[in-house]
Design an enzyme around this catalytic site. Sequence first.
Site, mmCIF file in Angstrom:
data_model
loop_
_atom_site.group_PDB
_atom_site.id
_atom_site.type_symbol
_atom_site.label_atom_id
_atom_site.label_comp_id
_atom_site.label_asym_id
_atom_site.label_seq_id
_atom_site.Cartn_x
_atom_site.Cartn_y
_atom_site.Cartn_z
ATOM 1 N N SER A 127 0.831 -1.189 0.000
ATOM 2 C CA SER A 127 0.000 0.000 0.000
ATOM 3 C C SER A 127 0.878 1.256 0.000
ATOM 4 C CB SER A 127 -0.952 -0.049 1.200
ATOM 5 O OG SER A 127 -1.924 0.946 1.144
ATOM 6 N N ASP A 292 -8.786 -6.608 -4.505
ATOM 7 C CA ASP A 292 -8.379 -5.309 -3.960
ATOM 8 C C ASP A 292 -8.929 -4.214 -4.873
ATOM 9 O OD1 ASP A 292 -7.175 -3.055 -2.963
ATOM 10 O OD2 ASP A 292 -5.121 -3.810 -3.091
ATOM 11 N N HIS A 325 -7.976 -5.334 -0.072
ATOM 12 C CA HIS A 325 -6.698 -4.649 0.097
ATOM 13 C C HIS A 325 -5.890 -5.228 1.257
ATOM 14 C CE1 HIS A 325 -3.755 -1.551 -0.399
ATOM 15 N NE2 HIS A 325 -3.986 -1.010 0.777
#
Length: 352
Positions: A127, A292, A325
């Site tokens: 991320s 995601d 995610h």
Amino acid sequence: MLPSYELVYETYGTLNSDKSNAVLVCHALSGHHHVAGYYADDPKNVGWWDTMIGPGKPIDTEKFFVIGLNNLGGCHGSTGPISINPATGKPYGASFPVVTVEDWVESQARLADMLGIDQFAAVLGGSLGGMQALQWSLAYPERVRHVLAIASAPRLTAQNIAFNDVARNAILTDPDFYGGDYYEHGVVPTRGLRLARMLGHITYLSNDAMADKFGRGLRSDKYSYSYDIDFEIESYLRYQGDKFAAYFDANSYLLMTKALDYFDPAREYNDDLNKAFAAARANFLVLSFTTDWRFAPERSRAIVKALLHNHLKVSYAEITSTHGHDSFLMQHTHYHNVIRAYFGNIASEFTA
């Protein structure tokens, strides 16, 4: 500008004689320096990536010297809004400067200098951590041999920026925020931070993960016909919000989400990502996850395309996962095997 700053970091494993086995782990929005293992006096405090890092694990600390740090502006020991400003004797609060991914990488490079590490075997993160890893390849192309960008993106989409803005507004409009100087009032903008985390948590999960874990399950066998908690998912989100608000600083949350918004290496190249990556020299592993939707696979494929355009060595894997995610934090056999194999190849480059 800051007159000085401190970075809290932890290391795992042993740095070899030529310092060629060092690995830097960059954390995501709410992460910190404690990436693996647990403390002797607090065995429940397990590192946030403990499934990935340790002896015999995909990133094997019997072969690699792993560094985890808390970024500048954080709230886990590194200098941030909650720290005392030496000029005033009070917490920085609202006066703490906005920090960017570029700032973090600069401070990480200074940490490497202090440790005598001229070049990292690998820099990686998921991320926001993946964005930092990408920035390393641009700012210090000769100081990193391998970059792993996991569940990341070359820049946020408008939708992602919108989610971050709503989360920030939940904090900014909390009556206990006091313009960022709530420390002096002895309060915490708990309601705003709680709502921000609840919103964020929804975006980190996939619809399938929510359906499998909660569905339309009720806490009791009937509706209450009120605005109290009826559904299990409501209970879960409020628990996560309360838990987060109890340990994370609201000002740090604002800083971290703004750093996410501002990262855009192609901006100074007229939005040409190919030109942005022209300076990179590292080898890359880019990973994405099928469910995601916050950092969708097409965002990772855009990175891969730009790297290939520049004739760089890049491997790409799109992992089938139901966790959205949050997949990059999960123990997933295929995902971990890819990381293990890649780091096995890196280990063959040096003698530990």
